[in-house]
Design an enzyme around this catalytic site. Structure first.
Site, short mmCIF file in Angstrom:
data_model
loop_
_atom_site.label_atom_id
_atom_site.label_comp_id
_atom_site.label_asym_id
_atom_site.label_seq_id
_atom_site.Cartn_x
_atom_site.Cartn_y
_atom_site.Cartn_z
N GLU A 365 0.71 -1.20 -0.05
CA GLU A 365 -0.02 -0.22 0.16
C GLU A 365 1.04 1.22 0.19
O GLU A 365 0.48 2.19 0.59
CB GLU A 365 -1.12 0.01 1.16
CG GLU A 365 -1.89 -1.09 1.13
CD GLU A 365 -2.74 -1.24 2.34
OE1 GLU A 365 -3.11 -0.24 3.09
OE2 GLU A 365 -3.55 -2.31 2.61
N GLU A 461 -3.73 -9.44 0.96
CA GLU A 461 -4.32 -9.56 2.23
C GLU A 461 -5.62 -9.48 2.09
O GLU A 461 -6.44 -8.67 1.28
CB GLU A 461 -3.97 -8.25 2.78
CG GLU A 461 -2.70 -8.25 3.66
CD GLU A 461 -2.76 -6.69 4.45
OE1 GLU A 461 -3.62 -5.93 4.65
OE2 GLU A 461 -1.35 -6.48 4.76
#
Length: 526
Positions: A365, A461
């Protein structure tokens, strides 16, 4: 990413660093918290104004699903002219019989966005479906294409509209979903924004037998842009260029073969104690034994701190597990002078147990959190590839980010240096997704990201909290976590990494009271 936006009908498709290096260790901790995937402690609900600007196109009725009894594929493709994007081709069969449809090849010359479709089965009642999910870190205005439906003179049409979405605060927002009411269990066609990257797409020849009149058969494009081919090897020895780098002289990465044929692939693992310290080798070995015993084949680690490589690597080898390794990028940024990144690269080069490694993830991210610009991330991935190639790693690379980062930037340069595309997708932070619908949500997020780069994709994830506050219909709890994870596992468990093994009491609870409670080991009886 530059996109030419068109309108088309939606169609149903058949078919060894010391544990004492506490600065990096603590630094990574802060970024491992979910916090709504928006960098804040808030779980926000949509409450924004939507302003539409329609991009017009030909009105087309959404067709019924094809009714076929058998399908076989012929091998020889041909090229046809008028189709400009590889949307499924409708073919009408007016009477019962056997029909042959020739193969079709479409060449896309620039990145093109159209209105595609997905299907989902819903029970009776009113349902809100589709739309574009975006995550913002502050009050902002988002402009993006969305797929929606219009009804004119009784004809339902799927179109793409440019939407200006005013977000009053940080949070997760679903932009322009559609609402439908059905009297019984129904398969609903949901319009989605579909992006085609430049390349060659082929719909194979189809021979099909139909038994009813006026049946419409759809021929989907199943072969996407091929991987670039290598130049043929010279017939006689040739000297290497005088100034070639390790990355240039190393063999090309093999075609990625990730995931598993079953429903359990991977689990994230961070070797932290409940207090936030570093676990020892024996405790890591015990954890990894439990993960292997539950049927998982792979571990994802984020960084190299807490002796992750020697301890987790030894445990993975002892229990026959594969590894997804990572370079973790934090608030200090991702330029090539970052000392924390340099330490991680050095640790990986020293460890060098590449026979255990299936994938290297550079950044978690990092674009979304603003730690890397697209160009910085591209440069860093290129550097890591070169550095690791110099010590023998020639496996696949990627970076992982949330959907809004992939579609909100021109990421073509990142796409050019990764082998597979990856996303983090947590359905809990979408206030309109119940636990039982988590699998559909995650699959939808993955599909969006795969279309951005035109490469196979994986979820690095995903999970559901076992305690905390409700976010709309997304309520945490042990029973809800089990339902959500079973939904994800059933939908695409062979392509997702579940987050996470155990709860993390060392984290702050956050406004959602959920940050400490993502451990999902109990779902598998661990």
């Amino acid at each position: 990413m530059k996109a030419a936006v068109l309108a088309a009908a939606a169609a149903m498709v058949a078919g060894g660093v010391s544990a004492g290096r506490s600065h990096g260790h603590r630094h990574a901790h802060a970024l491992f918290e979910k916090k709504g995937l928006n960098g804040t402690d808030e779980v926000c609900k949509p409450g924004c104004t939507t302003i539409y600007s329609t991009i017009t196109g030909e009105m087309t009725i959404v067709p019924p699903a094809p009714k076929t009894t058998s399908t076989s594929v012929a091998p020889v493709p041909t090229t046809t002219g008028p189709i400009t994007v590889p949307t499924p081709i409708p073919q009408t069969c007016p009477t019962p019989g056997t029909y042959t449809f020739p193969a079709t090849t479409v060449v896309v010359t620039e990145t093109t966005t159209v209105c595609g479709a997905t299907t989902t089965q819903v029970p009776s009642g009113t349902h809100t479906l589709g739309g574009v999910t975006t995550v913002v870190t502050t009050a902002t205005t988002v402009v993006c294409p969305v797929a929606t439906t219009e009804t004119q003179n009784g004809v339902v049409t799927s179109v793409i509209k440019t939407t200006t979405f005013v977000c009053p605060s940080a949070g997760t927002y679903t932009i322009a979903p559609i609402t439908t009411t059905v009297p019984s269990v129904t398969t609903v066609v949901v319009p989605v924004v579909t992006t085609y990257c430049p390349g060659t797409y082929t719909a194979p020849a189809v021979v099909t037998t139909v038994t009813e009149t006026n049946v419409v058969v759809y021929c989907p494009f199943t072969s996407q842009a091929p991987e670039p081919t290598l130049a043929p090897a010279p017939t006689s020895p040739a000297p290497a260029p005088a100034e070639s780098s390790p990355a240039e002289s190393a063999p090309a990465a093999p075609a990625p073969s990730l995931g598993t044929s079953g429903k359990k692939w991977a689990m994230t693992y961070t070797p932290f104690t409940p207090e936030g310290g570093c676990k020892g080798a024996e405790e890591v070995m015990s954890d990894v034994a439990a993960i292997a015993g539950a049927g998982f084949t792979t571990l994802r680690v984020y960084s190299t701190d807490c002796d992750t490589l020697p301890n987790v690597g030894a445990a993975a080898r002892a229990h026959g597990l594969r590894m997804i390794i990572g370079i973790f990028i934090g608030k200090v940024g991702c330029d090539n002078g970052n000392p924390d990144v340099a330490e991680q690269i050095a640790a990986l080069k020293e460890w060098s147990q590449w026979d255990l490694v299936d994938l290297c993830v550079v950044g978690n991210e990092a674009m979304f959190n603003g730690f890397c610009s697209v160009s910085e991330l591209t440069s860093l991935i290129t550097r890591v590839k070169s550095e690791l190639a110099s010590v023998g790693y020639n496996g696949p690379f990627t970076t992982t980010d949330v959907v809004s980062a992939w579609i909100g930037n021109d990421v073509s340069s990142v796409c050019s240096v990764i082998d597979v595309v990856a996303t983090n997708a947590h359905a809990y932070f979408n206030s309109e997704t119940s636990p039982s619908a988590a699998g559909k949500f995650v699959a939808g997020q993955l599909s969006i990201v795969e279309n951005v780069c035109g490469k196979p994709g994986y979820v690095m994830e995903t999970g559901w909290p076992n305690a905390g506050k409700c976010n709309g219909v997304a309520c945490p709890g042990e029973a809800e976590q089990r339902t959500a994870i079973e939904s994800i596992e059933s939908e695409l468990g062979n392509k997702v990494v579940f987050f996470s093994f155990r709860d993390d009491p060392w984290k702050q609870p956050g406004d959602c009271d959920c940050e400490q409670h993502w451990g999902c080991a109990k779902v598998w009886g661990l």
